[in-house]
Write an enzyme that holds these catalytic residues in place. Sequence first.
Site, PDB file in Angstrom:
ATOM      1  N   GLU A  46      40.646 -40.760  59.113  1.00  0.00           N
ATOM      2  CA  GLU A  46      40.057 -42.034  59.511  1.00  0.00           C
ATOM      3  C   GLU A  46      39.249 -42.645  58.361  1.00  0.00           C
ATOM      4  O   GLU A  46      39.307 -43.852  58.125  1.00  0.00           O
ATOM      5  CB  GLU A  46      39.135 -41.848  60.730  1.00  0.00           C
ATOM      6  N   GLU A  50      42.094 -32.530  51.733  1.00  0.00           N
ATOM      7  CA  GLU A  50      41.167 -31.411  51.564  1.00  0.00           C
ATOM      8  C   GLU A  50      40.886 -31.158  50.092  1.00  0.00           C
ATOM      9  O   GLU A  50      41.542 -31.709  49.202  1.00  0.00           O
ATOM     10  CB  GLU A  50      41.733 -30.156  52.242  1.00  0.00           C
TER      11      GLU A  50
END
Length: 144
Positions: free
Chosen positions: A61, A50
């Site tokens: 992913e 983040e």
Amino acid sequence: MGGHSKVDRAALIASARSAAKNSYSPYSNYAVGAALLFDDGVVVTGTNIENASYGLALCAETVAVSKAMADGVRGGLIAVAVTGPSDSGDGGPITPCGRCRQVLNELAQLGDTDPNILCVGASETCEVRLSDLLPHAFGPAHLS
């Protein structure tokens, strides 16, 4: 862990869960792990990262695909496991977001594969082909 029929699902899920331990998710507290399995047995993992500027966050992913591509891995993607925190939400399986489906599709199309996606939750795991998650996908062949 060679071909489609010999995918060690438990080991792939364990790799994704292990990757999630390195998550940098101070804003959502939602650690995600991803593990990509290639037909030669190589497993590449990633976790979500983040950013204070929320839109710049990277999904697990996408990080895993970026690592694979940076290492020159271009073909043979046969399975992907995606895990989230087991103590949040309803405990059901999580699936890759739309962006991640497209990023996974790019890597899969480079090797002409349709990987099985293991969507892992606390209480169940569902398995679905990438082509079912992203039907009529746009890919490299469209630019030729």
